[in-house]
Write a protein that holds these residues in place. Sequence first.
Motif, mmCIF file in Angstrom:
data_model
loop_
_atom_site.group_PDB
_atom_site.id
_atom_site.type_symbol
_atom_site.label_atom_id
_atom_site.label_comp_id
_atom_site.label_asym_id
_atom_site.label_seq_id
_atom_site.Cartn_x
_atom_site.Cartn_y
_atom_site.Cartn_z
ATOM 1 N N ALA A 1 2.998 16.573 13.723
ATOM 2 C CA ALA A 1 2.607 17.636 14.637
ATOM 3 C C ALA A 1 1.500 18.474 13.995
ATOM 4 O O ALA A 1 1.415 18.571 12.772
ATOM 5 C CB ALA A 1 3.807 18.519 14.975
ATOM 6 N N LYS A 2 0.670 19.064 14.812
ATOM 7 C CA LYS A 2 -0.434 19.860 14.272
ATOM 8 C C LYS A 2 0.061 21.046 13.459
ATOM 9 O O LYS A 2 -0.609 21.504 12.531
ATOM 10 C CB LYS A 2 -1.327 20.348 15.412
ATOM 11 N N ASP A 3 1.231 21.579 13.826
ATOM 12 C CA ASP A 3 1.725 22.796 13.192
ATOM 13 C C ASP A 3 2.965 22.560 12.336
ATOM 14 O O ASP A 3 3.785 23.448 12.155
ATOM 15 C CB ASP A 3 2.045 23.838 14.262
ATOM 16 N N ASP A 4 3.102 21.332 11.768
ATOM 17 C CA ASP A 4 4.324 21.014 11.018
ATOM 18 C C ASP A 4 4.245 21.418 9.548
ATOM 19 O O ASP A 4 5.168 21.145 8.773
ATOM 20 C CB ASP A 4 4.675 19.542 11.150
ATOM 21 N N GLY A 5 3.150 22.051 9.148
ATOM 22 C CA GLY A 5 3.022 22.506 7.767
ATOM 23 C C GLY A 5 2.616 21.428 6.803
ATOM 24 O O GLY A 5 2.431 21.692 5.605
ATOM 25 N N ASN A 6 2.449 20.195 7.279
ATOM 26 C CA ASN A 6 2.073 19.059 6.440
ATOM 27 C C ASN A 6 0.662 18.557 6.725
ATOM 28 O O ASN A 6 0.246 17.537 6.196
ATOM 29 C CB ASN A 6 3.039 17.886 6.675
ATOM 30 N N GLY A 7 -0.076 19.272 7.597
ATOM 31 C CA GLY A 7 -1.276 18.689 8.170
ATOM 32 C C GLY A 7 -2.518 18.700 7.318
ATOM 33 O O GLY A 7 -3.280 17.735 7.326
ATOM 34 N N PHE A 8 -2.762 19.791 6.584
ATOM 35 C CA PHE A 8 -4.018 19.891 5.843
ATOM 36 C C PHE A 8 -3.816 20.713 4.572
ATOM 37 O O PHE A 8 -2.861 21.472 4.437
ATOM 38 C CB PHE A 8 -5.109 20.538 6.721
ATOM 39 N N PHE A 9 -4.736 20.524 3.646
ATOM 40 C CA PHE A 9 -4.681 21.208 2.355
ATOM 41 C C PHE A 9 -4.555 22.719 2.559
ATOM 42 O O PHE A 9 -5.350 23.331 3.260
ATOM 43 C CB PHE A 9 -5.947 20.911 1.549
ATOM 44 N N GLY A 10 -3.519 23.285 1.948
ATOM 45 C CA GLY A 10 -3.274 24.709 2.065
ATOM 46 C C GLY A 10 -2.270 25.078 3.132
ATOM 47 O O GLY A 10 -1.880 26.254 3.228
ATOM 48 N N ASP A 11 -1.823 24.107 3.943
ATOM 49 C CA ASP A 11 -0.771 24.389 4.915
ATOM 50 C C ASP A 11 0.542 24.707 4.192
ATOM 51 O O ASP A 11 0.666 24.513 2.980
ATOM 52 C CB ASP A 11 -0.575 23.198 5.862
ATOM 53 N N LYS A 12 1.524 25.165 4.927
ATOM 54 C CA LYS A 12 2.767 25.697 4.362
ATOM 55 C C LYS A 12 3.387 24.789 3.304
ATOM 56 O O LYS A 12 3.819 25.267 2.241
ATOM 57 C CB LYS A 12 3.768 25.945 5.491
ATOM 58 N N VAL B 1 0.870 -1.172 0.000
ATOM 59 C CA VAL B 1 0.000 0.000 0.000
ATOM 60 C C VAL B 1 0.911 1.227 0.000
ATOM 61 O O VAL B 1 1.721 1.411 0.910
ATOM 62 C CB VAL B 1 -0.912 0.028 1.241
ATOM 63 N N LEU B 2 0.810 2.056 -1.030
ATOM 64 C CA LEU B 2 1.627 3.266 -1.135
ATOM 65 C C LEU B 2 0.923 4.392 -0.382
ATOM 66 O O LEU B 2 -0.160 4.833 -0.772
ATOM 67 C CB LEU B 2 1.832 3.645 -2.601
ATOM 68 N N ASP B 3 1.531 4.834 0.701
ATOM 69 C CA ASP B 3 0.899 5.781 1.618
ATOM 70 C C ASP B 3 1.552 7.156 1.524
ATOM 71 O O ASP B 3 2.719 7.320 1.897
ATOM 72 C CB ASP B 3 1.010 5.242 3.050
ATOM 73 N N ASN B 4 0.800 8.146 1.042
ATOM 74 C CA ASN B 4 1.297 9.524 1.019
ATOM 75 C C ASN B 4 1.279 10.060 2.450
ATOM 76 O O ASN B 4 0.255 10.483 2.959
ATOM 77 C CB ASN B 4 0.438 10.392 0.105
ATOM 78 N N HIS B 5 2.449 10.053 3.072
ATOM 79 C CA HIS B 5 2.536 10.312 4.505
ATOM 80 C C HIS B 5 2.658 11.799 4.827
ATOM 81 O O HIS B 5 2.040 12.296 5.765
ATOM 82 C CB HIS B 5 3.743 9.556 5.075
ATOM 83 N N VAL B 6 3.473 12.500 4.067
ATOM 84 C CA VAL B 6 3.717 13.935 4.251
ATOM 85 C C VAL B 6 3.997 14.544 2.882
ATOM 86 O O VAL B 6 4.124 13.826 1.888
ATOM 87 C CB VAL B 6 4.937 14.200 5.184
ATOM 88 N N SER B 7 4.121 15.866 2.839
ATOM 89 C CA SER B 7 4.573 16.543 1.620
ATOM 90 C C SER B 7 6.078 16.776 1.709
ATOM 91 O O SER B 7 6.845 16.161 0.968
ATOM 92 C CB SER B 7 3.837 17.875 1.429
#
Length: 469
Positions: A85-96, A72-78
């Motif tokens: 972390a909630k504020d790691d910039g990878n959390g949701f569409f449009g984050d850093k 299973v190929l899992d897109n884990h982070v950008s």
Amino acid sequence: MGFNCVRLTWATYMFTRPSYGNRSVAESLGGLGLSEAKEGVARNNPELLNLSLVEAYEAVVDELGCHGVMVVLDNHVSKPKWCCAKDDGNGFFGDKYFHPKEWLQGLTKVAERFKHKSQVVAMSMRNELRGPNQTEHIWYKQIRKGARTIHSVNPNLLVIVSGLEYDTDLSFLREKPLKLKLPNKVVFEAHWYSFSSITGGVEWTEQPLNQICSNRTEWFESGAAFVGTGSNPAPFFLSEFGIDLRGVNPRDNRFFSCFLAFVAQRDLDFALWTLQGSYYYKEGVVGPEETYGVLDYNWDKPRNPKFLKRIRILQDILHDPNSIVSKYHLIFHPRSGRCVSFKGEGQDQIHGRNCKKGSRWSHDGNGGAMRLLGSGLCLKAVGDGLPAKLSTDCSSPQARWKLISKSKLHIAAMDEQGKPLCLDGKNSNSSSILTRACICALQDGDDRDLDCRKNPQRQWFKLVPSNLP
């Protein structure tokens, strides 16, 4: 070890930004000052050293396929970094670091690159959406785009859909279904750990265990697992769970039996965090240990063989939709990973053994007899501290079993004085099954057990349905 699939993580930037994906393994390790790791790869896997990171990733996928292991190929982070972390910039569409268009480009490139590798059976669109910017409106919009993108490139893949709040919340689907027209290709996923709560899991050690097990099971069911039930069930994948396999985390130790009982009863497919026993590099630290890892620090052997025995029932298929066998029950003891079985012809005692060899039982409803299939025998409580036995007497109070306590994980019958005796697994090292005075488990309507702080796990048993021949 009994696993047939690997959920293999990848970062979007690896496939969308050449400065990341085209870097060689040697350059990557060297750039982090990991000379010992680089020397180890040169010694043991020299053919990988000069591959790009993307080529090395593909080599892992190919090797898994050679051994018959699904992927299973899992897109884990950008942006490649430790998650989450909630504020790691990878959390949701449009984050850093999480640009929706670039995310779709990554899904396209990965789906295309692995299109002709049959071992790749699914793509998970994104791991653990989270953070202050998450909204249901954007979730529906982007998840639909992502699913259609993957399907347009490779219609053979399962498309795995994660929810919100660290992949614990799909509850909004009750009111508004996703309605993706990808027949037989959409799978929903969720994660469940002892710390999967706003408190970080302190309740597992601060509240009565029967109560918290009931509460947290209901939370997981109502928040995510419900999608696999009801009149229109969808495929559901428990794509992360795990515990500290050193056995030193009290919260994990109390959570895990409760977790096992639920997952076995539902026969959920799963992915366990995690295989690796250590890392080259994590959050600025060279060579840290992964205490949740199935393998030991050197990746030589299982860190905790008893753990693998406990999850064995989860690795077996329990429900076969094509089976013509009538449903029966296994009596599963989560703390040991064993199932209740009679010892053999001419013997009336029972014990715990590998669930593949566990006896098959029928239960005549709550308060009814527990019958051994293929015989005229029933399970009977003989006395406090004595082994439970098989008997032809199926109508006495000692042979009529109820599920009691808030957790419904105690299986109890009455003794001759009218007091409940519970099945008792004694301890995880013994296969004996006794009946003893129930621990923190009183009859319905009696709430005194709600304040009981003893640990009842040795008396937790789950009736697990199965229909295998």
